[in-house]
Design an enzyme around this catalytic site. Structure first.
Site, PDB file in Angstrom:
ATOM      1  CB  THR A 113      -0.922   0.045   1.226  1.00  0.00           C
ATOM      2  OG1 THR A 113      -0.122   0.018   2.395  1.00  0.00           O
ATOM      3  CG2 THR A 113      -1.860  -1.123   1.246  1.00  0.00           C
ATOM      4  CB  ILE A 124      -7.069   1.700  -4.722  1.00  0.00           C
ATOM      5  CG1 ILE A 124      -7.243   1.608  -3.197  1.00  0.00           C
ATOM      6  CG2 ILE A 124      -8.414   1.748  -5.406  1.00  0.00           C
ATOM      7  CD1 ILE A 124      -7.874   2.827  -2.570  1.00  0.00           C
ATOM      8  CE1 TYR A 125      -4.962   1.816  -0.001  1.00  0.00           C
ATOM      9  CE2 TYR A 125      -5.338  -0.187   1.247  1.00  0.00           C
ATOM     10  CZ  TYR A 125      -5.517   1.169   1.085  1.00  0.00           C
ATOM     11  OH  TYR A 125      -6.245   1.873   2.008  1.00  0.00           O
ATOM     12  N   GLY A 126      -1.624  -0.381  -4.959  1.00  0.00           N
ATOM     13  CA  GLY A 126      -0.731  -0.937  -5.955  1.00  0.00           C
ATOM     14  C   GLY A 126      -1.283  -0.650  -7.332  1.00  0.00           C
ATOM     15  CE  LYS A 162      -8.983   1.284   1.859  1.00  0.00           C
ATOM     16  NZ  LYS A 162      -8.797   0.354   2.980  1.00  0.00           N
TER      17      LYS A 162
END
Length: 330
Positions: free
Chosen positions: A20, A51-53, A82
């Site tokens: 993240t 969305i983390y990456g 998320k």
């Protein structure tokens, strides 16, 4: 123990930080050690994101690899993911088409190795009514493909609107010693009224409350927090005053500032009519997770003393820059 998405979880969860917001994410081996340490300490509420990456490599890919190696851990973990952003961009798209794309992609990457307990759009799409977004996710809940729906960075009005469209299992917002907004802006009150647990992200102030960052120059050049208003050189020393106060209390308690900061968040869980609050500190090492999971008990006098410190402390700067705050409904 408290319940999240119908499953029992510990009072502290784990922000899946292996991939993240980091230019140089830790190795798989290091990430796995941290994840195993979290679970061993009872932190079974895990939080990650599409969305983390990048679309090609994010939290979900790490999770797939983890549950491939440790399939027996899957049932004991409550996983919240998320999504709902434009692929490869940090902008929300809560349309039916994109929400379906996002959930389908998350399920595809998990590949059945872990049930997706909670899905949330990371931010509210200002162009799409929340009822459409929630209604779309609800179809997946009704089909048994995901367990429940969370919200992220939304205001009290949106929480109430969303709850009319479908049961909301959790609301994720920033809450810490230097981000207490939810206690005054109606978010905590709305969640309490609707019996919705709060997932408190960044309970350590993005690392600031650990006491490990003594100056702006201590922040790695690749870290995104260098861009945040509260970390800038011209306000850094003023904001550091809160950390020094926490350090003094930590010294008296024989603990670390991080442990005090987490204990304060936990002390507010269910207090005076507030909802259950589950902090999810992010960590990338086994050592840091063991520190975070070493619980410190604050007496009523301790909590009162910290609250007095907060009353006389002014935090300078927003949680995010203007563009980032525009996507936070507070």
């Amino acid at each position: 123990m408290v319940k999240l998405a119908g499953k029992e979880v510990g009072q502290t969860g784990y922000g899946l930080m292996g991939l993240t917001w980091r230019a140089n994410p830790p190795s798989q081996e290091q990430s796995f050690r941290a994840m195993r340490a979290a679970l061993a300490n009872g932190a079974n509420a895990w939080n990650g994101g599409e969305i983390y990456g990048s679309p090609e490599r994010n939290s979900l890919h790490l999770l797939n690899e983890y549950f491939t190696k440790y399939p027996g851990d899957a049932d004991g973990i409550v996983l919240s993911i998320k999504g709902g952003f434009v692929p490869g961009q940090m902008f929300p798209d809560g349309s039916e088409k994109n929400v379906r794309r996002s959930i389908d992609e998350c399920l595809k990457v998990l590949d059945g190795k872990k049930f997706l307990d909670l899905f949330e759009c990371a931010r509210l799409d200002p162009k799409t009514p929340v009822e459409i977004t929630i209604g779309t996710i609800a179809e997946y809940v009704k089909a048994g493909k995901i367990g429940g729906i969370s919200l992220s960075e939304v205001n009290a009005q949106t929480i109430r609107r969303a709850s009319k469209a479908h049961k909301i299992s959790a609301v994720e917002v920033e809450f810490s010693l230097w981000a207490t907004d939810i206690l005054e802006n109606g978010i905590a009150q709305a969640c309490a009224e609707l019996d919705i647990p709060i997932i408190a992200y960044s309970p350590l102030g993005k690392g600031f409350l650990t006491g490990q960052i003594k100056s702006f120059d201590d922040i790695p050049e690749t870290s995104f927090i260098r861009l945040l208003p509260r970390f800038q050189r011209d306000v850094f020393d003023e904001n550091l005053k809160l950390v020094k106060e926490v350090e003094q209390l930590a010294a008296k308690k024989g603990s670390t500032p991080a442990q005090i900061a987490l204990a304060w968040v936990r002390a507010y869980s269910g207090r005076d009519g507030l909802p259950i609050i589950i902090p999810i500190p992010g960590a990338t090492t086994e050592e840091r997770i063991n520190e975070n999971m070493t619980e410190v008990t604050l007496s009523k006098d301790d909590v009162a003393a910290i609250d007095e410190i907060l009353k006389k402390t002014t935090i300078i700067g927003g949680r995010y820059h203007d563009a980032g705050m525009a996507l936070c409904e507070l």
